[in-house]
Enzyme design. Structure first.
Site, short mmCIF file in Angstrom:
data_model
loop_
_atom_site.label_atom_id
_atom_site.label_comp_id
_atom_site.label_asym_id
_atom_site.label_seq_id
_atom_site.Cartn_x
_atom_site.Cartn_y
_atom_site.Cartn_z
N GLY A 1 0.78 -1.23 0.00
CA GLY A 1 0.00 0.00 0.00
C GLY A 1 0.81 1.28 0.00
O GLY A 1 0.32 2.32 0.43
N SER A 2 2.03 1.23 -0.53
CA SER A 2 2.81 2.48 -0.55
C SER A 2 2.18 3.49 -1.53
O SER A 2 2.20 4.69 -1.27
CB SER A 2 4.28 2.22 -0.90
OG SER A 2 4.42 1.91 -2.26
N ASN A 3 1.61 3.00 -2.62
CA ASN A 3 0.93 3.92 -3.54
C ASN A 3 -0.33 4.49 -2.90
O ASN A 3 -0.62 5.68 -3.04
CB ASN A 3 0.57 3.20 -4.85
CG ASN A 3 1.75 3.15 -5.79
OD1 ASN A 3 2.11 4.14 -6.41
ND2 ASN A 3 2.39 1.99 -5.87
N LYS B 1 -16.56 -14.29 -9.12
CA LYS B 1 -16.10 -12.90 -9.09
C LYS B 1 -17.29 -11.93 -9.10
O LYS B 1 -17.30 -10.93 -8.40
CB LYS B 1 -15.22 -12.66 -10.32
CG LYS B 1 -14.52 -11.31 -10.34
CD LYS B 1 -13.87 -11.03 -11.69
CE LYS B 1 -12.66 -11.86 -11.96
NZ LYS B 1 -11.43 -11.40 -11.31
N MET C 1 -4.38 -7.20 -6.84
CA MET C 1 -3.88 -8.37 -7.57
C MET C 1 -5.00 -9.23 -8.17
O MET C 1 -4.86 -10.45 -8.24
CB MET C 1 -2.98 -9.21 -6.66
CG MET C 1 -1.78 -8.45 -6.14
SD MET C 1 -0.77 -7.72 -7.45
CE MET C 1 0.08 -9.17 -8.03
N ARG C 2 -6.09 -8.60 -8.58
CA ARG C 2 -7.18 -9.36 -9.20
C ARG C 2 -7.59 -8.67 -10.50
O ARG C 2 -7.52 -7.44 -10.58
CB ARG C 2 -8.42 -9.40 -8.31
CG ARG C 2 -8.11 -10.05 -7.05
CD ARG C 2 -9.24 -10.69 -6.33
NE ARG C 2 -8.59 -11.64 -5.46
CZ ARG C 2 -8.52 -12.93 -5.66
NH1 ARG C 2 -9.15 -13.47 -6.66
NH2 ARG C 2 -7.85 -13.71 -4.86
N ASN D 1 -5.23 2.05 -13.51
CA ASN D 1 -4.26 1.15 -12.87
C ASN D 1 -2.85 1.68 -13.08
O ASN D 1 -2.59 2.39 -14.05
CB ASN D 1 -4.37 -0.25 -13.50
CG ASN D 1 -3.42 -1.25 -12.88
OD1 ASN D 1 -3.27 -1.29 -11.65
ND2 ASN D 1 -2.75 -2.04 -13.69
N HIS E 1 1.16 0.38 -13.42
CA HIS E 1 1.89 -0.85 -13.74
C HIS E 1 3.39 -0.52 -13.85
O HIS E 1 3.76 0.45 -14.51
CB HIS E 1 1.37 -1.43 -15.06
CG HIS E 1 2.01 -2.72 -15.41
ND1 HIS E 1 1.65 -3.92 -14.82
CD2 HIS E 1 3.01 -3.02 -16.28
CE1 HIS E 1 2.41 -4.89 -15.32
NE2 HIS E 1 3.24 -4.37 -16.20
C1 GRF Z 1 3.30 -1.26 -7.61
O1 GRF Z 1 4.59 -1.47 -8.09
C2 GRF Z 1 2.31 -1.17 -8.76
O2 GRF Z 1 2.87 -0.70 -9.92
C3 GRF Z 1 1.90 -2.61 -8.94
O3 GRF Z 1 1.86 -3.15 -7.64
C4 GRF Z 1 2.79 -2.46 -6.80
C5 GRF Z 1 2.05 -2.03 -5.57
O4 GRF Z 1 2.91 -1.49 -4.60
N1 GRF Z 1 0.65 -2.69 -9.65
P1 GRF Z 1 2.32 -0.85 -3.27
O5 GRF Z 1 1.43 -1.92 -2.61
O6 GRF Z 1 1.54 0.36 -3.65
O7 GRF Z 1 3.50 -0.53 -2.42
#
Ligand code: GRF
Length: 195
Positions: free
Chosen positions: A12-14, A65, A90-91, A107, A109
């Site tokens: 969850g750093s993003n 789903k 991750m889904r 999203n 990536h």
């Molecule tokens: C990120 O590198 C993003 O690009 C990918 O999953 C990772 C998630 O990182 N889809 P975080 O959980 O936000 O740290």
């Protein structure tokens, strides 16, 4: 002011970077919900700390789903969510959400799409021996990592780089790029509603 739901499955750093960006008004929206398929992940803990509402579920408790996506949809409606932001979710997003949120799911990536779609994009880039990799923010459609690109940034891979070093540089780029992408998407949404 628009409402955002972030979907995350891991660290969850993003998500954290987006919460901080929203506080600093880097974009004109509030993060009103965190959705997670991993009830005990770090992203869920971060949301609780920030007093952001969480909907966490275990997919194993559902037959299909579409069943859990229908539940998510109900909550998105209650929270009046305008935009879904996937941040390490991750889904694969199914028809139920795609049809309810056309051009409203994005999203991030860790590669320069269309290169290195799917899992372990950084590992794929290293294996391929490319000189540059990077980050892409794109709209989500029914095909994996294939929707229209919103913004990209590249990083150079040096000879002495290993996966961990690249990963941490990618993360820094992601945290900067995602808030810019959201600003662009929200502005587009505002223009569309004027048209
Ligand atoms: C990120 O590198 C993003 O690009 C990918 O999953 C990772 C998630 O990182 N889809 P975080 O959980 O936000 O740290």
């Amino acid at each position: 002011m628009r409402n955002i739901a972030v979907f995350a499955s891991g660290f969850g750093s993003n998500f954290h970077a987006l919460v901080e960006a929203a506080k600093k008004k880097a974009f004109d929206a509030s993060i009103v919900l965190l959705v997670s398929d991993k009830p005990h992940c770090q992203a869920v803990n971060r949301a609780k700390k920030e007093k952001i509402e969480v909907f966490a579920f275990d997919p194993l408790n559902y037959d299909a789903k579409s069943d859990y996506e229908k539940e998510i949809l109900e909550i998105l409606k209650i929270k009046r969510v305008d935009l879904i932001v996937l941040a390490g979710y991750m889904r694969i997003i199914g028809k139920t959400l795609l049809e309810a949120f056309p051009k409203r799911i994005i999203n991030i990536h860790p590669s320069l799409l269309p290169k290195f779609k799917g899992k372990d994009a950084i590992g794929q880039a290293l294996k391929a021996g490319v000189e540059f990799t990077g980050v892409t923010v794109h709209y989500v459609n029914e095909r994996l990592d294939s929707g229209k690109i919103i913004i990209q940034a590249s990083i150079k891979i040096d000879d002495l780089d290993n996966k961990e070093k690249i990963e941490s540089r990618i993360h820094l780029v992601e945290h900067r790029l995602y808030k810019q992408a959201i600003k662009i998407v929200l502005e587009d949404m505002n223009e569309e509603s004027v048209d």
